[in-house]
Design a protein around this motif. Structure first.
Motif, PDB file in Angstrom:
ATOM      1  N   THR A   1       4.261 -64.897 -43.744  1.00 22.46           N
ATOM      2  CA  THR A   1       4.253 -63.715 -42.796  1.00 22.46           C
ATOM      3  C   THR A   1       4.546 -64.155 -41.420  1.00 22.46           C
ATOM      4  OG1 THR A   1       2.828 -62.513 -44.224  1.00 22.46           O
ATOM      5  CG2 THR A   1       3.289 -61.345 -42.108  1.00 22.46           C
ATOM      6  N   ILE A   2       5.528 -63.294 -40.647  1.00 23.86           N
ATOM      7  CA  ILE A   2       5.667 -63.303 -39.314  1.00 23.86           C
ATOM      8  C   ILE A   2       4.687 -62.728 -38.499  1.00 23.86           C
ATOM      9  CG2 ILE A   2       7.090 -63.161 -37.434  1.00 23.86           C
ATOM     10  CD1 ILE A   2       9.530 -63.296 -39.246  1.00 23.86           C
ATOM     11  N   SER A   3       3.772 -63.326 -37.906  1.00 20.63           N
ATOM     12  CA  SER A   3       2.495 -62.475 -37.198  1.00 20.63           C
ATOM     13  C   SER A   3       2.722 -62.770 -35.584  1.00 20.63           C
ATOM     14  CB  SER A   3       1.325 -63.069 -37.653  1.00 20.63           C
ATOM     15  OG  SER A   3       1.066 -64.541 -37.753  1.00 20.63           O
ATOM     16  N   ASN A   4       3.599 -63.381 -35.220  1.00 21.10           N
ATOM     17  CA  ASN A   4       3.771 -63.584 -33.744  1.00 21.10           C
ATOM     18  C   ASN A   4       4.870 -62.396 -33.373  1.00 21.10           C
ATOM     19  OD1 ASN A   4       5.615 -64.732 -31.422  1.00 21.10           O
ATOM     20  ND2 ASN A   4       3.782 -65.794 -31.196  1.00 21.10           N
ATOM     21  N   ARG A   5       4.561 -61.897 -32.255  1.00 20.82           N
ATOM     22  CA  ARG A   5       5.168 -60.452 -32.127  1.00 20.82           C
ATOM     23  C   ARG A   5       6.276 -60.978 -31.377  1.00 20.82           C
ATOM     24  NH1 ARG A   5       2.950 -55.648 -27.947  1.00 20.82           N
ATOM     25  NH2 ARG A   5       1.603 -55.430 -29.646  1.00 20.82           N
ATOM     26  N   ARG A   6       6.513 -61.839 -30.432  1.00 18.82           N
ATOM     27  CA  ARG A   6       7.907 -62.430 -29.861  1.00 18.82           C
ATOM     28  C   ARG A   6       8.546 -62.802 -31.040  1.00 18.82           C
ATOM     29  NH1 ARG A   6       7.902 -66.658 -24.824  1.00 18.82           N
ATOM     30  NH2 ARG A   6       7.148 -64.394 -24.077  1.00 18.82           N
ATOM     31  N   THR A   7       8.266 -63.604 -31.986  1.00 19.57           N
ATOM     32  CA  THR A   7       9.299 -63.955 -33.107  1.00 19.57           C
ATOM     33  C   THR A   7       9.755 -62.892 -33.869  1.00 19.57           C
ATOM     34  OG1 THR A   7       7.804 -66.072 -33.201  1.00 19.57           O
ATOM     35  CG2 THR A   7       9.285 -65.597 -35.159  1.00 19.57           C
ATOM     36  N   LEU A   8       8.844 -62.020 -33.964  1.00 20.61           N
ATOM     37  CA  LEU A   8       9.357 -60.766 -34.777  1.00 20.61           C
ATOM     38  C   LEU A   8      10.385 -60.062 -34.006  1.00 20.61           C
ATOM     39  CD1 LEU A   8       9.052 -58.707 -37.141  1.00 20.61           C
ATOM     40  CD2 LEU A   8       7.119 -57.619 -36.217  1.00 20.61           C
ATOM     41  N   LEU A   9      10.019 -59.666 -32.864  1.00 19.22           N
ATOM     42  CA  LEU A   9      11.119 -59.017 -31.967  1.00 19.22           C
ATOM     43  C   LEU A   9      12.487 -59.755 -32.103  1.00 19.22           C
ATOM     44  CD1 LEU A   9       8.823 -57.757 -29.163  1.00 19.22           C
ATOM     45  CD2 LEU A   9       9.852 -56.222 -31.193  1.00 19.22           C
TER      46      LEU A   9
ATOM     47  N   LEU B   1      -0.257 -57.300 -36.307  1.00 21.61           N
ATOM     48  CA  LEU B   1       0.684 -58.127 -37.267  1.00 21.61           C
ATOM     49  C   LEU B   1      -0.377 -58.912 -38.035  1.00 21.61           C
ATOM     50  CD1 LEU B   1       3.542 -59.183 -35.055  1.00 21.61           C
ATOM     51  CD2 LEU B   1       3.259 -57.028 -36.038  1.00 21.61           C
ATOM     52  N   ALA B   2      -0.886 -58.420 -39.221  1.00 28.40           N
ATOM     53  CA  ALA B   2      -1.789 -59.107 -39.833  1.00 28.40           C
ATOM     54  C   ALA B   2      -0.935 -60.343 -40.796  1.00 28.40           C
ATOM     55  CB  ALA B   2      -2.525 -58.029 -40.956  1.00 28.40           C
ATOM     56  N   GLN B   3      -1.807 -61.130 -41.110  1.00 26.92           N
ATOM     57  CA  GLN B   3      -0.867 -62.460 -41.714  1.00 26.92           C
ATOM     58  C   GLN B   3      -1.374 -62.126 -43.399  1.00 26.92           C
ATOM     59  OE1 GLN B   3       0.464 -65.128 -40.068  1.00 26.92           O
ATOM     60  NE2 GLN B   3       1.298 -65.751 -42.071  1.00 26.92           N
ATOM     61  N   LEU B   4      -0.556 -61.504 -43.882  1.00 30.56           N
ATOM     62  CA  LEU B   4      -0.510 -61.241 -45.311  1.00 30.56           C
ATOM     63  C   LEU B   4      -0.174 -62.468 -46.287  1.00 30.56           C
ATOM     64  CD1 LEU B   4       1.134 -57.694 -45.408  1.00 30.56           C
ATOM     65  CD2 LEU B   4      -1.291 -58.553 -44.967  1.00 30.56           C
ATOM     66  N   THR B   5       0.597 -63.263 -46.032  1.00 28.86           N
ATOM     67  CA  THR B   5       0.941 -64.563 -46.698  1.00 28.86           C
ATOM     68  C   THR B   5       1.113 -65.460 -45.677  1.00 28.86           C
ATOM     69  OG1 THR B   5       3.255 -64.523 -47.046  1.00 28.86           O
ATOM     70  CG2 THR B   5       1.830 -63.015 -48.397  1.00 28.86           C
ATOM     71  N   SER B   6       1.285 -66.871 -46.403  1.00 29.03           N
ATOM     72  CA  SER B   6       1.395 -67.963 -45.500  1.00 29.03           C
ATOM     73  C   SER B   6       2.783 -67.645 -44.686  1.00 29.03           C
ATOM     74  CB  SER B   6       1.407 -69.280 -46.106  1.00 29.03           C
ATOM     75  OG  SER B   6       2.390 -69.194 -47.360  1.00 29.03           O
TER      76      SER B   6
ATOM     77  N   LEU C   1       1.665 -52.595 -54.066  1.00 26.57           N
ATOM     78  CA  LEU C   1       1.585 -52.295 -52.635  1.00 26.57           C
ATOM     79  C   LEU C   1       0.190 -52.399 -52.184  1.00 26.57           C
ATOM     80  CD1 LEU C   1       3.826 -49.126 -52.392  1.00 26.57           C
ATOM     81  CD2 LEU C   1       4.434 -51.486 -51.672  1.00 26.57           C
ATOM     82  N   TRP C   2      -0.584 -53.622 -52.173  1.00 24.22           N
ATOM     83  CA  TRP C   2      -2.023 -53.654 -52.021  1.00 24.22           C
ATOM     84  C   TRP C   2      -2.401 -53.571 -50.813  1.00 24.22           C
ATOM     85  CZ3 TRP C   2      -3.875 -58.233 -49.201  1.00 24.22           C
ATOM     86  CH2 TRP C   2      -2.731 -59.139 -48.618  1.00 24.22           C
ATOM     87  N   VAL C   3      -1.316 -53.586 -49.568  1.00 23.96           N
ATOM     88  CA  VAL C   3      -1.710 -52.960 -48.246  1.00 23.96           C
ATOM     89  C   VAL C   3      -0.846 -52.107 -47.795  1.00 23.96           C
ATOM     90  CG1 VAL C   3      -1.616 -53.985 -45.852  1.00 23.96           C
ATOM     91  CG2 VAL C   3      -2.193 -55.543 -47.487  1.00 23.96           C
ATOM     92  N   GLY C   4      -1.053 -50.841 -47.503  1.00 21.21           N
ATOM     93  CA  GLY C   4      -0.499 -49.479 -46.999  1.00 21.21           C
ATOM     94  C   GLY C   4       0.965 -50.187 -46.029  1.00 21.21           C
ATOM     95  N   ILE C   5       1.901 -49.549 -46.558  1.00 21.38           N
ATOM     96  CA  ILE C   5       3.228 -49.653 -45.490  1.00 21.38           C
ATOM     97  C   ILE C   5       2.953 -49.602 -43.835  1.00 21.38           C
ATOM     98  CG2 ILE C   5       3.999 -47.426 -45.600  1.00 21.38           C
ATOM     99  CD1 ILE C   5       6.005 -50.605 -45.698  1.00 21.38           C
ATOM    100  N   ASN C   6       1.908 -48.556 -43.750  1.00 19.24           N
ATOM    101  CA  ASN C   6       1.733 -48.335 -42.600  1.00 19.24           C
ATOM    102  C   ASN C   6       1.027 -49.821 -41.639  1.00 19.24           C
ATOM    103  OD1 ASN C   6       2.398 -45.956 -42.305  1.00 19.24           O
ATOM    104  ND2 ASN C   6       0.357 -44.864 -42.518  1.00 19.24           N
ATOM    105  N   ASN C   7       0.206 -50.450 -42.550  1.00 19.43           N
ATOM    106  CA  ASN C   7      -0.287 -51.563 -41.777  1.00 19.43           C
ATOM    107  C   ASN C   7       0.528 -53.056 -42.292  1.00 19.43           C
ATOM    108  OD1 ASN C   7      -2.375 -50.327 -40.581  1.00 19.43           O
ATOM    109  ND2 ASN C   7      -3.225 -49.987 -42.816  1.00 19.43           N
ATOM    110  N   SER C   8       1.704 -52.819 -42.797  1.00 22.25           N
ATOM    111  CA  SER C   8       2.508 -54.043 -43.262  1.00 22.25           C
ATOM    112  C   SER C   8       3.913 -53.943 -42.983  1.00 22.25           C
ATOM    113  CB  SER C   8       2.292 -54.142 -44.854  1.00 22.25           C
ATOM    114  OG  SER C   8       2.878 -53.119 -45.487  1.00 22.25           O
ATOM    115  N   ALA C   9       4.203 -52.861 -41.956  1.00 20.03           N
ATOM    116  CA  ALA C   9       5.908 -52.874 -41.781  1.00 20.03           C
ATOM    117  C   ALA C   9       6.515 -54.357 -41.085  1.00 20.03           C
ATOM    118  CB  ALA C   9       5.896 -51.789 -40.775  1.00 20.03           C
ATOM    119  N   HIS C  10       5.434 -55.050 -40.478  1.00 22.28           N
ATOM    120  CA  HIS C  10       6.321 -56.077 -40.060  1.00 22.28           C
ATOM    121  C   HIS C  10       6.345 -57.101 -41.053  1.00 22.28           C
ATOM    122  CE1 HIS C  10       1.823 -56.779 -40.486  1.00 22.28           C
ATOM    123  NE2 HIS C  10       2.137 -58.345 -40.411  1.00 22.28           N
TER     124      HIS C  10
END
Length: 256
Positions: A171-179, A164-169, A129-138
């Motif tokens: 990662t969904i970082s677009n809010r609309r796409t995630l929703l 929505l941080a881009q953690l890997t290539s 868990l290199w990034v806390g869950i609070n900052n990576s729930a998405h």
């Protein structure tokens, strides 16, 4: 003449009850050394009492410490973290044993996503868990499943507070796409290398009165036998049983 008789208190029972109380109120498994420090007892006395309580089933020894055992009477207030942890730990151990995968339980508390507990599987260790869950729930199935359970206002509030941080290539970082993804998959969530390269995480909801939580496993993405649909079905069975237990606990109806 009235003879005043003092109540006779049995010190060993008092000590045992106090140790159980410490474990019942702990959010994580408690090491014996920490238990001795908290209770003020000597380490030798604590070990002796703990061995007895384990033998009688009131405490259970886990690799990372003590939790409540199966004989502990479920007569405590609903906010006792130790009771909650004991239920969760038992379920996670069964998930790990059957699926051979590290299992996780997260919940939504005070507006944040928190990891409650993790049980490791030797052949499939936990994701670092290199990034806390609070900052990576998405970017995690654990978090996405909880976001799915929130209403629209709840989701937007959470996402407004957590970029929505881009953690890997992946990662969904677009809010609309995630929703859109959350709306289309309400009964399970999956992240395919969105949090960590090489790992796939699958989660399902744990629904109980006053509780928003998700049960998940992580597996290597290149695992040949990886069948997400089959894993979802097994997780849903475990989650359903855990939901019943936790819900009954809150209404004082569950007996061991």
């Amino acid at each position: 003449m009235t003879i005043k008789r003092d109540q006779t208190l049995i010190a060993s029972i008092q000590r045992a009850v106090h140790l159980i109380d410490v474990v019942a109120n702990a959010r994580r498994p408690v090491l014996v050394k920490a238990l001795a420090q908290e209770s003020g007892l000597s380490l030798g006395t604590t070990y002796n009492i703990v061995r007895t309580l384990i033998h009688e089933g009131y405490l259970r020894q886990e690799p990372d410490g003590l939790v409540l055992g199966g004989r502990f009477p479920s007569l405590r207030p609903e906010n006792d973290e130790g009771v909650f942890l004991a239920r969760v730990r038992s379920s996670l151990r069964r998930v790990t044993a059957e699926l051979g995968a590290t299992s996780y339980l997260s919940r939504f508390s005070n507006g944040e996503v928190d990891i409650v507990d993790i049980v490791d599987a030797a052949p499939s260790p936990r994701v670092e868990l290199w990034v806390g869950i609070n900052n990576s729930a998405h970017a995690t199935a654990l978090g996405k499943q909880i976001l799915t359970e929130l209403d629209t206002d709840g989701r937007l509030d959470y996402l407004s507070r957590h970029p929505l941080a881009q953690l890997t290539s992946h990662t969904i970082s677009n809010r609309r796409t995630l929703l859109e993804e959350l709306d289309h998959h309400p009964e399970s969530a999956i992240d395919r290398q969105e949090y960590a390269i090489g790992f796939t995480c699958i989660a399902v909801p744990v629904r109980s009165p006053g509780l928003i939580a998700s049960l998940a496993v992580s597996l290597p993405s290149d695992l040949k036998a990886l069948d997400p649909e089959a894993i979802v079905r097994r997780l849903q069975t475990f989650a359903g049983k855990l939901s019943v237990q936790l819900g009954a606990d809150r209404f004082g109806q569950f007996t061991i």
